[in-house]
Design an enzyme around this catalytic site. Structure first.
Site, mmCIF file in Angstrom:
data_model
loop_
_atom_site.group_PDB
_atom_site.id
_atom_site.type_symbol
_atom_site.label_atom_id
_atom_site.label_comp_id
_atom_site.label_asym_id
_atom_site.label_seq_id
_atom_site.Cartn_x
_atom_site.Cartn_y
_atom_site.Cartn_z
ATOM 1 C CE1 TYR A 85 7.540 -13.870 19.870
ATOM 2 C CE2 TYR A 85 5.472 -12.581 19.924
ATOM 3 C CZ TYR A 85 6.905 -12.910 20.308
ATOM 4 O OH TYR A 85 7.661 -12.037 20.964
ATOM 5 C CB ALA A 132 -3.139 -12.768 28.616
ATOM 6 N NE ARG A 152 5.565 -21.023 31.727
ATOM 7 C CZ ARG A 152 4.097 -20.623 31.609
ATOM 8 N NH1 ARG A 152 3.769 -19.667 32.428
ATOM 9 N NH2 ARG A 152 3.271 -21.288 31.041
HETATM 10 P P1 NAP Z 1 4.632 -12.444 30.546
HETATM 11 O O1 NAP Z 1 3.668 -11.633 30.175
HETATM 12 O O2 NAP Z 1 5.634 -12.299 31.561
HETATM 13 O O3 NAP Z 1 3.804 -13.774 31.033
HETATM 14 C C1 NAP Z 1 2.607 -14.390 30.199
HETATM 15 C C2 NAP Z 1 2.146 -15.575 30.931
HETATM 16 O O4 NAP Z 1 1.752 -15.395 32.290
HETATM 17 C C3 NAP Z 1 0.798 -15.878 30.452
HETATM 18 O O5 NAP Z 1 0.846 -16.670 29.160
HETATM 19 C C4 NAP Z 1 0.072 -16.681 31.504
HETATM 20 O O6 NAP Z 1 0.713 -18.144 31.431
HETATM 21 C C5 NAP Z 1 0.328 -15.996 32.715
HETATM 22 N N1 NAP Z 1 -0.381 -15.018 32.974
HETATM 23 C C6 NAP Z 1 -0.802 -13.883 32.391
HETATM 24 N N2 NAP Z 1 -1.762 -13.294 33.096
HETATM 25 C C7 NAP Z 1 -2.049 -14.262 34.212
HETATM 26 C C8 NAP Z 1 -3.050 -13.869 35.106
HETATM 27 N N3 NAP Z 1 -3.798 -13.192 35.433
HETATM 28 N N4 NAP Z 1 -3.146 -15.025 36.072
HETATM 29 C C9 NAP Z 1 -2.364 -16.111 36.073
HETATM 30 N N5 NAP Z 1 -1.351 -16.202 34.997
HETATM 31 C C10 NAP Z 1 -1.055 -15.155 34.209
HETATM 32 O O7 NAP Z 1 5.441 -13.260 29.369
HETATM 33 P P2 NAP Z 1 5.668 -13.372 27.883
HETATM 34 O O8 NAP Z 1 4.263 -13.651 27.200
HETATM 35 O O9 NAP Z 1 6.683 -14.054 27.358
HETATM 36 O O10 NAP Z 1 5.987 -11.673 27.314
HETATM 37 C C11 NAP Z 1 4.835 -10.716 27.264
HETATM 38 C C12 NAP Z 1 5.011 -10.423 25.670
HETATM 39 O O11 NAP Z 1 6.099 -9.742 25.281
HETATM 40 C C13 NAP Z 1 4.841 -11.840 24.891
HETATM 41 O O12 NAP Z 1 3.615 -12.149 24.551
HETATM 42 C C14 NAP Z 1 5.390 -10.993 23.566
HETATM 43 O O13 NAP Z 1 4.614 -10.116 22.867
HETATM 44 C C15 NAP Z 1 6.691 -10.098 24.078
HETATM 45 N N6 NAP Z 1 8.107 -10.806 24.110
HETATM 46 C C16 NAP Z 1 8.932 -10.256 23.210
HETATM 47 C C17 NAP Z 1 10.189 -10.811 23.059
HETATM 48 C C18 NAP Z 1 11.195 -10.419 22.289
HETATM 49 O O14 NAP Z 1 12.248 -10.663 22.230
HETATM 50 N N7 NAP Z 1 10.898 -9.321 21.841
HETATM 51 C C19 NAP Z 1 10.462 -11.761 24.068
HETATM 52 C C20 NAP Z 1 9.485 -12.379 24.999
HETATM 53 C C21 NAP Z 1 8.198 -11.826 25.028
HETATM 54 P P3 NAP Z 1 -0.203 -19.476 31.427
HETATM 55 O O15 NAP Z 1 -1.159 -19.107 30.324
HETATM 56 O O16 NAP Z 1 0.790 -20.526 31.038
HETATM 57 O O17 NAP Z 1 -0.694 -19.461 32.685
#
Ligand code: NAP
Length: 329
Positions: A59, A280, A227
């Protein structure tokens, strides 16, 4: 509202059932990130009792782990750190590498960046088809015996791959994609985790922000934001997903006086031994975290939610576009 917790085998402290995901905090594939806001977000999470912080070397190519390390200075004992291993990178980008030599190098790099002497949960980020799983698991078990890591996990593994791992080393957790729109694990991984006492760290809990309920057809993404290429965010499919989010928002308000975001997290928590990984990068994004705790969805409501999804999303697509390539030879 008090934070719901669960126990991960090998980690003595209870962990919060919402974890802070720090991929976007690393900047890479998210159009960059702001370090001071990122640090404030991590500290705010810990203050709110969200003690599980998930990161990975890839990351931001070290950046996310370094920011987590800075944010936890002085409060390391209040946090449970989950990081990952087995994605390597070069000028062309990341690729899978779960060899013992790579693991030995990565553990030292992660401990240094995270400013800690141990990692609570150490997860294989993606299976590496060019390295036998028993070799990877054996090396990780050595790290556990040495006290450098407390518990082992895998991410993006099938039940067969988890069987191969568990033949050699104890497995405490699995981290698959799981949210209202991405439900592949309901076929096998979720029941496997229940049967074998694994915690399920559900990643993409908000489906990369869709389920936060703040997007519209005119939402645009900057720089290298993933995205821009994520098939869910391309018209006409994007509009289908947005319509489902709007209908879920109405449903959550009418039934529980909650937001769609709280509903999306609650839905994950009601599905089993799960932890919702909420990404976040700004403190205000996690302000509503308490809204997901202390209530639950009935079976009738879960069925109704499924009907809303099938009514609106007629052309679903999964998160497969995110899979990193394997090594060359
Ligand atoms: P997610 O949690 O589905 O979405 C995160 C995004 O949602 C944030 O960056 C933000 O985007 C938006 N968001 C969050 N809270 C919000 C709110 N209150 N209001 C408006 N928008 C909000 O996606 P993710 O970060 O991909 O997944 C979560 C975690 O899972 C990752 O950070 C990582 O630790 C882990 N992950 C692991 C893998 C793996 O292969 N193991 C793959 C993917 C993710 P904006 O900041 O752009 O507004």
């Amino acid at each position: 509202m008090s934070v719901e917790t669960l126990t991960i085998q090998g980690i003595s402290r209870p962990v919060s059932r919402i974890a802070l995901g720090t991929w976007a905090i690393g900047g890479w594939m998210w159009g960059g990130s702001d370090e001071s806001k990122a640090i404030a977000t991590i500290r705010s999470a810990v203050e709110r009792g969200i003690n599980l912080i998930d990161t990975a070397p890839v990351y931001g190519f070290g950046n996310s782990e370094e920011i987590v390390g800075k944010a936890l200075e002085g409060i390391r004992d209040k946090a449970v750190i989950a990081t990952k291993v087995a994605l390597d990178w070069n000028d062309d980008g990341p690729f899978r590498n779960a060899t013992p030599a790579r693991i030995r190098q990565e553990i030292e790099d992660s401990l240094r960046r995270l400013k800690t002497d141990h990692i609570d949960l150490y997860q294989v980020h993606w299976p590496d088809p060019l390295t036998p799983i028993d070799e990877t698991a054996r090396e990780l078990e050595k790290l556990r015996q040495e006290g450098k890591v407390l518990a082992l996990g895998v991410s993006n593994f099938s039940p067969e791959q988890m069987d191969a791992f568990r033949d050699v080393a104890p497995l405490a957790a699995v981290q698959p994609p799981y949210n209202l729109f991405e439900r592949d694990i309901e076929k096998d991984v979720l029941s496997y985790a229940k049967d074998h006492g694994l915690a399920v760290l559900a990643y993409g809990a908000l489906c990369r922000g869709l389920l936060a309920g703040k997007m519209s057809p005119s939402t645009r993404f900057d720089g290298d934001d993933l995205r821009k290429v994520d098939p869910k965010f391309q018209s006409p499919r994007f509009e289908q997903y947005l319509a489902a989010v709007a209908a879920l928002e109405d449903y959550a308000r009418a039934r529980h006086d909650k937001t769609v975001l709280a509903l999306a997290i609650r839905w994950i928590l009601d599905k089993g031994p799960t932890i919702a990984l909420w990404g976040a990068r700004k403190p205000e994004q996690i302000e509503g975290v308490d809204e997901a705790f202390g209530w639950s969805l009935s079976q009738e409501e879960l069925d109704e939610i499924d009907k809303i999804l099938t009514r609106h999303v007629t052309d679903p697509v999964g998160p497969e576009f995110m899979a990193p390539p394997t090594r060359k030879g």
